[in-house]
Design an enzyme around this catalytic site. Structure first.
Site, PDB file in Angstrom:
ATOM      1  N   GLU A   7       0.808  -1.223   0.000  1.00 29.74           N
ATOM      2  CA  GLU A   7       0.000   0.000   0.000  1.00 29.74           C
ATOM      3  C   GLU A   7       0.838   1.268   0.000  1.00 29.74           C
ATOM      4  OE1 GLU A   7      -2.998  -0.091   3.087  1.00 29.74           O
ATOM      5  OE2 GLU A   7      -3.288  -2.246   2.787  1.00 29.74           O
ATOM      6  N   LYS A  12      18.517   5.646   8.456  1.00 24.43           N
ATOM      7  CA  LYS A  12      18.616   4.253   8.015  1.00 24.43           C
ATOM      8  C   LYS A  12      19.992   3.687   8.334  1.00 24.43           C
ATOM      9  CE  LYS A  12      17.521   5.894   3.940  1.00 24.43           C
ATOM     10  NZ  LYS A  12      17.350   6.059   2.507  1.00 24.43           N
ATOM     11  N   ASP A  72      18.964   2.230  -3.202  1.00 24.85           N
ATOM     12  CA  ASP A  72      20.150   1.825  -3.971  1.00 24.85           C
ATOM     13  C   ASP A  72      21.272   1.287  -3.087  1.00 24.85           C
ATOM     14  OD1 ASP A  72      20.781   4.372  -2.859  1.00 24.85           O
ATOM     15  OD2 ASP A  72      22.320   4.669  -4.410  1.00 24.85           O
TER      16      ASP A  72
END
Lengths: 304, 304
Positions: free
Chosen positions: B24, B225, B250
């Site tokens: 979603e 992250k 990436d």
């Protein structure tokens, strides 16, 4: 391991006699032992004179790479202590010697993140250094399509304490290590902090070295303490075996570990970064053979 | 661990259908995925439009801390992509949110090694930031008896990518972390390198963060992250569970690991730092669910 588990002995008029009888050379760290910043620690010259009068060899082993041996000899002179260049083993000298003994090719260049001392020692053995103080004011251009050019003949990057660290130097060193095949990454030392002034601890070479580890994802070859790289030179030069040497220093994780790694006797002085409570904390497992407040205690205890 | 051992699947017209049916929300990394430097990657706007038209939520999660969300929204706008501030989750925002959710006291200050974006996000939640670009030209005085004064009310140091890193900032941040009781050490991210230009990889925030680790001898709290700190916000905001989200990035060790740590589906694009050979190298154990050349392959494969 045996050494680490033994408790350290407070230096006494009894043990100083034993130490002097069993040792032919004393290896001194400088900062926090001989001086603090630009101030001599009380009683040092008299103690060194006494040790020389007893025929002991004196050697000065410092992790501070900002000066060359010549510049260190000048500093000793200015503080009223007579020391020759070949009694000084600085990590700047160690970096140049490491390249020499490993036959680093003369046609390759060395990029320096650090002070003039490293460049001077490299030049003395015939190597071409780049970077150093000269790159302290350079900036990298942060724009699209910008290509940062670096010298493809750089075969080693030497990183030491650098008061003028900047992005340009980190980028230059990083590109050399990441892109020049076989490029060496050499650290003069990894001290986290040092007494750059009398009053505070400031970031040491360990800060710049870690920055380069972060961007290159590589670990360096360390040539200063506690690496025993310099010990081979000391042994060859003075023809004295390690158990007949005593390392005197103020840091557990560099000086005392260096001495222990090499098999020397070790004496911690509390005139620098290490306090008695740090030494005796249960979490510390680097235990010198002896400890005392300051170098001149040797003189006082012998007189007592 | 299960995820890591499975081989990654090349995205196909079959698997893209399955992915779209099961997901979603798409979480996109920006650099190397949406753009490279200041250049948009081909086909991105059309692909994002198509995903929006199918009712998918789009979120942009970037480790680059130099910009605030407002500045990022402007960058998207200038490249012709319409994105709102609250679709953007930058590590600068994450740093401010980390302090907020941990009830960091408003009367304490935050010292910043990094860009304007961090200071702007801190200000938006009512915190007082110090340092940042303003300290880029300051120098520490290397002289005997110099006392480097730092603000004792600094309760957190936030470190991100800093093109103007210098000794002054490292010294300031180090003193805060070492001397101010309980002072937090927060890293926006630890990326070793990044595509600051189209042509080369330059040192990333991991370089400055490592420098601070070297001098403080501490490890930071990482908010960008692959830390899943931001995931709580995403889930609360969009009311979508992690298995119904797909992280597109990436980088294996930040983007894909971030997605996997949170339990999202993962899609690696080869338009940034990771090559197919790196992905398939036996030494790599971070395996995305899917991989493809670039974001617009989603559009092409659906049309096929």
């Amino acid at each position: 391991m045996n050494v680490a588990s033994r408790a350290s002995q407070l230096l006494s008029s009894q043990s100083i006699g034993d130490l002097l009888n069993s040792v032919e050379a004393f290896l001194f760290d400088c900062d926090g032992v001989i001086w603090k910043g630009d101030t001599l620690i009380d009683g040092v010259p008299q103690t060194l004179d006494m040790l020389r009068s007893k025929g002991k060899k004196l050697v000065f082993v410092t992790n501070n790479s900002t000066k060359s041996r010549r510049q260190y000899a000048n500093k000793f002179q200015s503080l009223g202590i007579s020391v020759t260049e070949d009694e000084i083993f600085s990590s700047s000298f160690a970096a140049a010697m490491f390249l020499k003994v490993n036959n680093f090719p003369k046609e390759k260049k060395v990029y320096v993140i650090g002070g003039e001392g490293i460049l001077e020692e490299l030049e003395l053995v015939g190597y071409t250094g780049l970077g150093g103080p000269e790159d302290g004011k350079k900036t990298a251009q942060w724009k699209t399509n910008c290509l940062f050019e670096h010298d493809k003949t750089v075969g080693a990057v030497v990183v030491g304490l650098d008061p003028y660290i900047n992005y340009y130097k980190l980028q230059y060193g990083t590109l050399c290590v990441r892109e020049n095949p076989g490029c060496l990454f050499i650290a003069t030392n990894r001290d986290a902090v040092g007494h750059m002034t009398d009053l505070q601890e400031w970031p040491g070479a360990g800060c710049m070295v870690a920055a380069m580890c972060g961007s290159t994802e590589k670990e360096p070859i360390v040539v200063g303490k506690p690496s025993t790289f310099l010990m081979d030179f000391l042994q060859q030069k003075f023809q004295i075996s390690c158990p007949k040497m005593c390392m005197v220093g103020d840091r557990l994780d560099t000086d005392i570990l260096f001495g222990q790694n090499a098999g020397c006797k070790t004496l911690l002085v509390l005139s620098g970064v290490t306090s008695q409570s740090t030494l005796q904390d249960p979490s510390n497992d680097i235990k010198p053979d002896y400890y005392t407040n300051k170098v001149s205690d040797i003189l006082e205890l012998l007189g007592a």
